[in-house]
Every structure is written in structure tokens, then in C-alpha cells.
Motif scaffolding. Sequence first.
Motif, short mmCIF file in Angstrom:
data_model
loop_
_atom_site.label_atom_id
_atom_site.label_comp_id
_atom_site.label_asym_id
_atom_site.label_seq_id
_atom_site.Cartn_x
_atom_site.Cartn_y
_atom_site.Cartn_z
N MET A 1 0.68 -1.22 0.22
CA MET A 1 -0.22 0.01 -0.16
C MET A 1 1.10 1.18 0.04
N PRO A 2 0.61 2.17 -0.87
CA PRO A 2 1.48 3.55 -1.11
C PRO A 2 1.35 4.28 0.18
N GLU A 3 2.48 4.94 0.55
CA GLU A 3 2.31 5.79 1.65
C GLU A 3 2.46 7.51 1.12
N TYR A 4 1.44 8.29 1.62
CA TYR A 4 1.50 9.55 1.11
C TYR A 4 2.04 10.53 2.28
N GLU A 5 2.38 11.69 1.89
CA GLU A 5 2.40 13.05 2.68
C GLU A 5 1.67 13.97 2.39
N PHE A 6 1.15 14.61 3.28
CA PHE A 6 0.08 15.62 3.11
C PHE A 6 0.35 17.21 3.57
N VAL A 7 -0.10 18.11 2.70
CA VAL A 7 -0.26 19.38 2.98
C VAL A 7 -1.47 20.09 2.87
N ASP A 8 -1.84 21.11 4.10
CA ASP A 8 -3.03 21.78 3.96
C ASP A 8 -2.78 23.22 3.15
N VAL A 9 -3.67 23.42 2.47
CA VAL A 9 -3.35 24.81 1.88
C VAL A 9 -4.74 25.73 2.11
N ARG B 1 -10.57 25.30 1.92
CA ARG B 1 -9.42 24.30 2.55
C ARG B 1 -8.99 23.01 1.80
N VAL B 2 -7.77 23.37 1.18
CA VAL B 2 -7.56 22.04 0.29
C VAL B 2 -6.50 21.35 0.77
N ARG B 3 -6.75 19.89 0.71
CA ARG B 3 -5.50 18.97 1.01
C ARG B 3 -5.00 18.37 0.15
N LEU B 4 -3.53 18.51 -0.15
CA LEU B 4 -2.83 18.06 -1.36
C LEU B 4 -2.08 16.79 -0.76
N ARG B 5 -1.80 15.61 -1.53
CA ARG B 5 -0.96 14.85 -1.23
C ARG B 5 0.18 14.26 -2.16
N ARG B 6 1.33 13.75 -1.91
CA ARG B 6 2.18 13.30 -2.69
C ARG B 6 2.65 11.90 -2.27
N ARG B 7 3.05 11.12 -2.97
CA ARG B 7 3.38 9.72 -2.84
C ARG B 7 5.01 9.60 -2.32
N ILE B 8 5.17 8.96 -1.14
CA ILE B 8 6.22 8.89 -0.61
C ILE B 8 7.16 7.57 -1.37
N ILE B 9 8.19 8.04 -1.84
CA ILE B 9 9.00 6.92 -2.52
C ILE B 9 10.18 6.64 -1.59
N ARG B 10 10.24 5.41 -1.13
CA ARG B 10 11.30 5.06 -0.26
C ARG B 10 12.45 4.01 -0.92
N GLN B 11 13.53 4.33 -0.81
CA GLN B 11 14.64 3.58 -1.61
C GLN B 11 14.98 2.49 -0.44
N LEU B 12 15.12 1.54 -1.24
CA LEU B 12 15.71 0.07 -0.60
C LEU B 12 17.09 0.15 -0.83
N ARG B 13 17.67 -0.40 0.43
CA ARG B 13 19.07 -0.44 0.32
C ARG B 13 19.56 -1.65 -0.36
#
Length: 62
Positions: A1-9, A47-59
Motif C-alpha cells: 500500500m502506498p504511503e503519502y505525505e499531506f499538506v493543507d493549503v 481548505r485544500v488538502r494535497l498529497r504526494r506519494r512517498i517513494i522509499r529507496q531500498l538499500r
Amino acid sequence: MPEYEFVDVYVPRGVSRAETARLLTDHAEYGHWELDRLSLRRDGSRRVRLRRRIIRQLRATW
């Protein structure tokens, strides 16, 4: 399942729809954000909530 970070504008009520669209387009184009939720309040502000996917680098293991 993808992880997201959010920001409120917060967009005040005096800002037109065209200016709001341009602001959100800039966030999407340059910051890779996408619209998650938009709520129009009774006083006319948005009130706007934006999201973007967090891409994790695997070692890499060697």
C-alpha cells in the motif's frame, strides 16, 4: 500500500477560482502534489488538502 505525505493549503475568500486553480496547478506541476480533498466553507474560503506519494529507496545489499 502506498504511503503519502499531506499538506493543507488555506485559500481565503477573496481569492478567485482562477487564481486558486493557478495556485494548485503550480503545486501539482512543480511539487508533484495531487488533490486529495477540497472543502468550501460557509464564509467562502477554501481548505485544500494535497498529497504526494512517498517513494522509499531500498538499500542494495552486495
